[in-house]
Enzyme design. Structure first.
Site, mmCIF file in Angstrom:
data_model
loop_
_atom_site.group_PDB
_atom_site.id
_atom_site.type_symbol
_atom_site.label_atom_id
_atom_site.label_comp_id
_atom_site.label_asym_id
_atom_site.label_seq_id
_atom_site.Cartn_x
_atom_site.Cartn_y
_atom_site.Cartn_z
ATOM 1 N N HIS A 153 -57.807 18.466 24.348
ATOM 2 C CA HIS A 153 -58.998 17.842 23.117
ATOM 3 C C HIS A 153 -58.183 19.209 21.060
ATOM 4 O O HIS A 153 -57.645 18.415 20.927
ATOM 5 C CB HIS A 153 -60.254 19.167 23.905
ATOM 6 C CG HIS A 153 -60.692 19.566 22.437
ATOM 7 N ND1 HIS A 153 -61.895 19.212 22.260
ATOM 8 C CD2 HIS A 153 -60.759 20.660 21.456
ATOM 9 C CE1 HIS A 153 -62.388 19.810 21.024
ATOM 10 N NE2 HIS A 153 -61.948 20.308 20.679
ATOM 11 N N GLU A 154 -57.244 20.222 21.923
ATOM 12 C CA GLU A 154 -56.780 20.738 21.246
ATOM 13 C C GLU A 154 -55.244 19.361 20.566
ATOM 14 O O GLU A 154 -55.672 19.514 19.461
ATOM 15 C CB GLU A 154 -56.106 21.892 22.058
ATOM 16 C CG GLU A 154 -57.142 23.046 22.218
ATOM 17 C CD GLU A 154 -58.383 23.188 21.351
ATOM 18 O OE1 GLU A 154 -57.576 23.182 19.856
ATOM 19 O OE2 GLU A 154 -59.304 23.534 21.993
ATOM 20 N N HIS A 211 -56.902 17.624 18.125
ATOM 21 C CA HIS A 211 -57.008 18.571 16.493
ATOM 22 C C HIS A 211 -55.970 18.411 15.752
ATOM 23 O O HIS A 211 -55.850 18.397 14.591
ATOM 24 C CB HIS A 211 -57.105 19.766 17.080
ATOM 25 C CG HIS A 211 -58.567 20.226 16.959
ATOM 26 N ND1 HIS A 211 -59.899 20.057 16.019
ATOM 27 C CD2 HIS A 211 -58.862 21.070 17.709
ATOM 28 C CE1 HIS A 211 -60.946 20.261 16.873
ATOM 29 N NE2 HIS A 211 -60.465 20.913 18.017
#
Ligand SMILES: [Zn+2]
Ligand SMILES: [Zn+2]
Length: 325
Positions: A174-175, A178
């Site tokens: 998920h990070e 980004h």
């Protein structure tokens, strides 16, 4: 009979299996079944199922429409990029690096090697250069990505204690999402503005005058409305790496309930997510969001997020991206 002896021998003879995530060869028992053992390098469950690595994934393949809509509204504010870059330069994006280097443990091939392997898996699957990653002591079940020039991922120890290896991969991915979706400048600014929402923090940060300007220009509310929606895109990026929607679902359940999974019913949680999505009012969510930030929360509504990820899978859009070359 000789044939029977051969069969017995092959049942007891150990063989090796290549980790589908990181490629490491692992010796396993002859009667190995998928999920029986974990990879010695990345600690993810071993399996002979394939794991897809994308050759040319673009953010347009998975970005949530609410994210692109809010981002377009944000970009329409005149001078926003230069104002935010100024905010980051005076509040010292470079200082963030010093803070993390000094107060957290850096993830390398020798320090938290399994986390390093998971970061590598997320980056090679999505097609992102490896950022630096740190582990910081904190009871919060959370993770962040900072930096508009050089990216840094920070995992809180509270998160690592709550999540299993697949769930940890989902959060790291998920990070990394980004970074892949080019959220970093706006996201870093949003985090700073969240910190500035706390008056005592504002007094300590030298950029608070600029932050005040940003607040008066209405950039802050547009930015925070976008930041919440940006999470939906990155949940999708996380799914594109773990390639099992229920891993994302269980992460959301742990973020929501905060307690060990054995005490919660996952099917009930999914049902709650579906129900929530049916009655979801975006404007009301934005209002709640402001209060939520003031209460010190940084990541929004796991119930809403699980509803959104289920929807993406059930619409067939997820499979379409997975079928991409
Ligand atoms: Zn592995
Ligand atoms: Zn996020």
């Amino acid at each position: 009979m000789p044939k029977k002896r051969d069969e017995e021998a092959s049942l007891t003879k150990p063989h090796s299996i290549r980790c589908r995530f990181c490629g490491q060869k692992n010796a396993v028992k002859a009667d190995f079944k998928n999920g029986d053992a974990a990879c010695g390098k990345c600690r993810l469950p071993l399996s002979d199922e394939p794991h897809k690595k994308f050759a040319d994934l673009t953010k347009h393949d998975y970005v949530h429409p609410l994210d692109s809509k809010a981002l377009a509204a944000l970009r329409a504010i005149p001078g926003i990029d230069s104002a935010l870059r100024k905010l980051l330069s005076v509040t010292g994006e470079a200082a963030l690096r010093v803070i993390f280097t000094a107060s957290s443990v850096k993830v390398t091939t020798k320090q938290f090697p399994d986390l390093h392997a998971k970061l590598q898996i997320a980056c090679t699957t999505l097609g992102v250069d490896m950022p630096e990653m740190f582990v910081q002591q904190s009871p919060l079940v959370n993770a962040f990505t900072y930096g508009s020039e050089k990216h840094i991922i920070v995992l809180f120890s509270g998160l690592l204690e709550k999540l299993n290896d697949e769930e940890t991969l989902a959060v790291i991915s998920h990070e990394v999402g980004h970074i892949h979706a080019e959220h970093a400048l706006y996201l870093t600014a949003a985090r700073l503005i969240e910190a500035l929402a706390n008056a005592s923090a504002a007094a300590l940060i030298p950029g608070s005058e600029i932050a005040k300007f940003i607040i008066s220009a209405g950039i802050n509310s547009a930015l925070l409305a976008w930041a919440r929606r940006a999470e939906l895109s990155c949940d999708r990026a996380g799914l594109l790496v773990v390639q099992d929607p229920h891993v994302i679902g269980r992460v959301m359940m742990k973020l929501a309930g905060g307690t060990s999974a054995s005490k919660m019913d996952y099917d009930q949680f999914l049902e709650q997510g579906r129900e929530f999505k049916k009655t979801c009012d975006e404007k009301a969510l934005d209002k709640f969001w402001a209060t939520w930030i003031n209460a010190g929360q940084s990541h929004p509504f796991p119930i809403w997020r699980v509803g959104e990820i289920l929807d993406w899978v059930e619409s067939g859009e997820y499979q379409k991206v997975m079928n991409k070359d």
